[in-house]
Design a protein around this motif. Structure first.
Motif, short mmCIF file in Angstrom:
data_model
loop_
_atom_site.label_atom_id
_atom_site.label_comp_id
_atom_site.label_asym_id
_atom_site.label_seq_id
_atom_site.Cartn_x
_atom_site.Cartn_y
_atom_site.Cartn_z
N ASP A 182 0.82 -1.22 0.00
CA ASP A 182 0.00 0.00 0.00
C ASP A 182 0.86 1.27 0.00
N ASP A 183 2.14 1.11 0.37
CA ASP A 183 3.08 2.23 0.24
C ASP A 183 3.58 2.23 -1.20
N LYS A 184 3.06 3.12 -2.01
CA LYS A 184 3.28 3.05 -3.46
C LYS A 184 4.76 3.17 -3.83
N GLU A 185 5.52 3.98 -3.14
CA GLU A 185 6.95 4.16 -3.42
C GLU A 185 7.20 4.48 -4.89
N GLU A 186 6.40 5.40 -5.42
CA GLU A 186 6.48 5.71 -6.85
C GLU A 186 7.82 6.34 -7.25
N LEU A 187 8.45 7.06 -6.33
CA LEU A 187 9.72 7.68 -6.66
C LEU A 187 10.78 6.63 -6.97
N THR A 188 10.68 5.48 -6.32
CA THR A 188 11.67 4.42 -6.52
C THR A 188 11.23 3.44 -7.61
N ILE A 189 9.99 2.95 -7.50
CA ILE A 189 9.52 1.90 -8.41
C ILE A 189 9.02 2.48 -9.73
N GLY A 190 8.40 3.64 -9.69
CA GLY A 190 7.91 4.28 -10.91
C GLY A 190 6.40 4.40 -10.94
N THR A 191 5.91 5.01 -12.00
CA THR A 191 4.47 5.25 -12.16
C THR A 191 4.02 4.74 -13.52
N TRP A 192 2.69 4.63 -13.66
CA TRP A 192 2.13 4.21 -14.94
C TRP A 192 2.31 5.31 -15.96
N LEU A 193 2.55 4.93 -17.20
CA LEU A 193 2.62 5.89 -18.29
C LEU A 193 1.24 6.48 -18.56
N PRO A 194 1.16 7.72 -19.03
CA PRO A 194 -0.13 8.25 -19.47
C PRO A 194 -0.74 7.35 -20.55
N LYS A 195 -2.06 7.18 -20.52
CA LYS A 195 -2.72 6.25 -21.44
C LYS A 195 -2.47 6.61 -22.90
N GLU A 196 -2.29 7.90 -23.17
CA GLU A 196 -2.15 8.32 -24.56
C GLU A 196 -0.74 8.09 -25.11
N ILE A 197 0.19 7.63 -24.26
CA ILE A 197 1.58 7.44 -24.71
C ILE A 197 1.93 5.95 -24.68
N ASN A 198 2.35 5.46 -25.83
CA ASN A 198 2.86 4.10 -25.95
C ASN A 198 4.32 4.19 -26.35
N ILE A 199 5.20 3.83 -25.43
CA ILE A 199 6.63 4.00 -25.66
C ILE A 199 7.09 3.26 -26.90
N HIS A 200 6.49 2.09 -27.17
CA HIS A 200 6.90 1.34 -28.36
C HIS A 200 6.69 2.16 -29.63
N ASN A 201 5.68 3.01 -29.63
CA ASN A 201 5.40 3.84 -30.82
C ASN A 201 6.31 5.06 -30.90
N GLU A 202 6.97 5.37 -29.79
CA GLU A 202 7.79 6.57 -29.77
C GLU A 202 9.27 6.27 -30.02
N LEU A 203 9.62 4.98 -30.01
CA LEU A 203 11.01 4.57 -30.21
C LEU A 203 11.11 3.75 -31.49
N SER A 204 12.28 3.74 -32.10
CA SER A 204 12.58 2.84 -33.20
C SER A 204 13.64 1.86 -32.73
N CYS A 205 13.37 0.58 -32.91
CA CYS A 205 14.34 -0.43 -32.49
C CYS A 205 14.39 -1.53 -33.54
N THR A 206 15.57 -1.85 -33.99
CA THR A 206 15.78 -2.97 -34.91
C THR A 206 16.79 -3.93 -34.31
N PHE A 207 16.42 -5.18 -34.25
CA PHE A 207 17.31 -6.23 -33.75
C PHE A 207 17.78 -7.06 -34.92
N ILE A 208 19.08 -7.07 -35.15
CA ILE A 208 19.67 -7.86 -36.23
C ILE A 208 20.37 -9.04 -35.59
N LYS A 209 19.70 -10.19 -35.61
CA LYS A 209 20.27 -11.36 -34.96
C LYS A 209 21.39 -11.95 -35.80
N ALA A 210 22.14 -12.86 -35.21
CA ALA A 210 23.37 -13.35 -35.81
C ALA A 210 23.18 -13.89 -37.22
N LEU A 211 22.13 -14.63 -37.47
CA LEU A 211 21.89 -15.20 -38.79
C LEU A 211 20.54 -14.74 -39.31
#
Length: 703
Positions: A182-211
């Protein structure tokens, strides 16, 4: 914005690990099985939109070093630096006492943890007076994966790779202390992202695996970086040119459709259908060419044609190239896409797994040196010395296999810029193999580099490579430049320094003014040796991972004077053709006094070259060649990790060698000694007890 660090807790082979990254290009170096693939998967869970939004984790994803995973958390946290002022970036910004102030530091974490009810029950139990480990374990045993949840939080400042943070905010299983959920400890653990923001849509990531199958990616509409580079370009084509092209395509479509061969096939199909179903129900058939006549679709139809550089004038489809060539093209296109197209994203990340799997040596080095650092952060995993040799150690993380967990080292941690520069100058492709080793031995020159590995192999039946030890020729006595990276703050692996005290091999007059030229040289070397010892002692003081070991005189002299005249004498036939010279040298080399034998071996070494002499002597080594004690201790110091199977293999080698040698004093005892029917531990103990004076027994005692 870039990833400044990655913190892992209880994830696969990472119990508590912290990676540090810089803006631009970063290298992950590690042996096979050290966890490079697990590291990439952890990164991708948070930033790669090709993975499911909520990745399902299993009990096997908990590190085995925990023993019982029940009740523990898996925590993967990314920390960012240089956040801009955009709303999307600031959604990650770390809070300070609940107040947002356009922070440039941010975090994004995934927690795989027990659900609220379980955490509440753990807290309640920890408050009871009669709490005990047995009852706690009974409760933990009832927890299943169905009692777990996956949550993504941002803005947390806690680094759960730190034991104190983990025990405070997750729980201390030893003292049975758990926090109140019940002790949220948001400063340490963190908070929920705003509903309108999806981090996956804001970043570009490409993984080039070995083969990676880049051919299929270059055919794909969604993953093809060529299409992404061309997308929208049709709008910049002049209207007049568009009209001209479209009219040409329409005309070409009509010409293709009206070809006699096409019309004949159309009429045949039409006739066949009408004969089958009758003219009343048969559909009208036509064949029309449909080359796209819209600029956007025309751009999408463009294909990359390529040719090998040694086949000038020929270009073909991408699949005609080698896998390495296709990967180079894909990688180049992806970097260009990030630089030119994805400018609306708050960050671009390129994760490349072991490029050496399909790109040869020269291209590896050129590619690594040429990667841009503008808008894309690149993280490359490798066990290629060619890539590591051009890596800036300030951007290197080293992964090593520990006991049921991966260890992570940063070789530049707490070094000043000048010290980092000196290390990087030494790390050519040959020397950089020390970054992959389990232990390291630094030597002065060619003779040690040639002879010591051969000595160890002949005497013990093991190679230094086999026990994970790299022997590195510094080419001087400037050991500190490399040795400084082995330290509790940096690489926690043992590094032995082998050097010479250069004590004079001839008696020196009490009064230095009476020295002849040879004595002057010996006295100067002795003075330098003493000074070097003082300097190295001060350098290694307080550092348990670096230790110097000294030859009393020089490497060649100490090797000879340890009852190894036979090996040097056997080499004389390859040094001299005149029998009188051979006999004269033999007499001196077999002399028991160092001022005769020592002077002679150094005379030969100076005359022929130490490296050349070492190559000849290496051919004469035997299983009972005596390894000088300072070398034996240095190898033992560098290899505390040596496993029991290696010791047993060496015992069998020594045992067989003793039995086969009629001149060995231990031959009769060796024939009585039994290998079968004993555990490995028993075999080692009995060998050491039976052959207390054997070199292997001595080596094992030094470990």
């Amino acid at each position: 914005m870039y990833i400044s660090s990655l913190s892992l807790r209880n994830f696969r082979n990472f119990k508590n690990a912290k990676f540090h990254f810089s803006n631009g290009i970063n290298t992950i170096i590690g042996e096979n099985g050290a966890g490079k693939t697990n590291l990439f998967y952890a990164l991708r869970i948070l930033i790669d939109d090709t993975l499911p939004r909520y990745v399902k984790l299993y009990s096997t994803d908990f590190t085995r070093s925990l023993g019982n995973w029940s009740g523990h958390w898996i925590i993967i946290s990314l920390f960012f630096d240089n956040l801009d002022a955009s709303e999307e970036a600031q959604a990650l910004a770390v809070q300070s006492s609940g107040h947002m102030n356009s922070s440039k530091n941010g975090s994004y974490s995934v927690y795989f943890r027990p659900k609220y009810q379980i955490r509440k029950e753990l807290y309640d139990y920890s408050q009871t007076a009669g709490k005990n480990a047995t009852d706690l374990q009974l409760f933990l045993d009832k927890i299943t994966l169905d009692d777990y949840e996956t949550v993504y939080l941002s803005r947390g400042s806690g680094d759960f790779a730190e034991d104190t943070v983990y025990k405070k905010f997750v729980g201390n299983f030893d003292t049975i202390e758990f926090p109140n959920p019940d002790d949220k400890e948001e400063l340490t653990i963190g908070t929920w992202l705003p509903k309108e923001i999806n981090i996956h849509n804001e970043l570009s990531c490409t993984f080039i695996k070995a083969l990676r199958d880049v051919e299929s990616d270059l055919k794909s509409y969604s993953n093809n970086p060529l299409i992404n580079l061309l997308r929208g370009k049709e709008k910049t084509v002049e209207v007049a040119k568009q009209d001209e092209i479209i009219k040409s395509i329409d005309k070409l479509n009509d010409q293709i459709s009206s070809l006699d061969e096409v019309v004949e096939v159309k009429q045949g199909i039409d006739r066949s259908i009408k004969e089958a179903v009758g003219t009343t129900y048969a559909p009208n058939i036509d064949i029309q060419s449909e080359l796209p006549n819209e600029m956007a679709k025309l751009f999408q139809s463009l294909k990359l044609w390529v040719g090998d550089p040694d086949e000038e004038g020929y270009k073909g489809r991408i699949w005609e190239l080698s896998l390495g060539g296709a990967n180079m093209i894909y990688l180049s296109l992806k970097l260009l896409e990030y630089e030119k197209v994805r400018t609306d994203r708050i960050a671009n990340f390129l994760l490349i797994e072991e490029p050496e799997a399909h790109i040869h040596t020269h291209v590896q080095k050129t590619l690594f040196n040429s990667l841009k650092e503008n808008k894309t952060q690149v993280i490359i995993s490798t066990h290629s010395t060619h890539i590591s040799s051009v890596s800036k150690i300030s951007s290197v993380n080293i992964l090593s296999r520990g006991n049921k967990e991966a260890l992570v080292f940063q070789p530049s941690n707490k070094l000043d810029p000048d010290e980092i520069t000196r290390v990087e100058r030494y790390l050519d492709a040959v020397r950089s193999n020390l970054l992959f080793a389990k232990g390291v031995i630094l030597v002065e020159g060619d003779a040690e580099q040639i002879l010591i590995p051969e000595l160890f192999k002949k005497v013990f039946g093991l190679s230094l490579d086999e026990i994970g030890v790299s022997l590195v020729n510094i080419g001087s006595t400037g050991f500190e430049n490399i040795a400084r990276i082995f330290h509790p703050h940096r690489i926690k692996k043992h590094c032995a320094i082998l050097t010479d005290l250069d004590k004079s091999i001839v008696t020196l007059p009490t009064d230095a003014s009476h020295d002849n030229d040879y004595q002057k040289h010996c006295r100067a070397s002795e003075t330098n040796g003493a000074s070097r010892k003082t300097q190295l002692t001060d350098f290694c003081n307080g550092n348990p991972f670096v230790k110097p070991f000294y030859a009393k005189h020089t490497f060649e002299v100490d090797l000879l004077m340890n009852e190894n005249s036979y090996e040097f004498v056997q080499s004389l036939n390859q040094i001299y053709t005149n029998q009188a010279n051979i006999t004269k040298a033999k007499t001196k080399l077999e002399d028991a006094s160092v001022d005769v034998a020592g002077v002679e071996v150094l005379r030969i070494a100076d005359k022929k070259g130490k490296g050349w002499l070492a190559l000849i002597v290496a051919e004469q080594l035997l299983y009972n060649t005596y390894i000088p004690d300072y070398i034996l201790k240095a190898i033992a110091f560098a290899s505390p990790h040596i496993n029991i199977s290696s010791k047993v293999k060496s015992i069998i080698h020594r045992w067989n060698s003793m039995k086969a040698n009629g001149h060995d004093d231990n031959q009769d005892e060796a024939k009585k000694f039994k290998i079968k029917g004993k555990s490995e531990a028993e075999l080692i103990a009995e060998f050491c007890a039976t052959f207390p004076d054997d070199q292997l027994t001595k080596f094992i005692s030094y470990l």
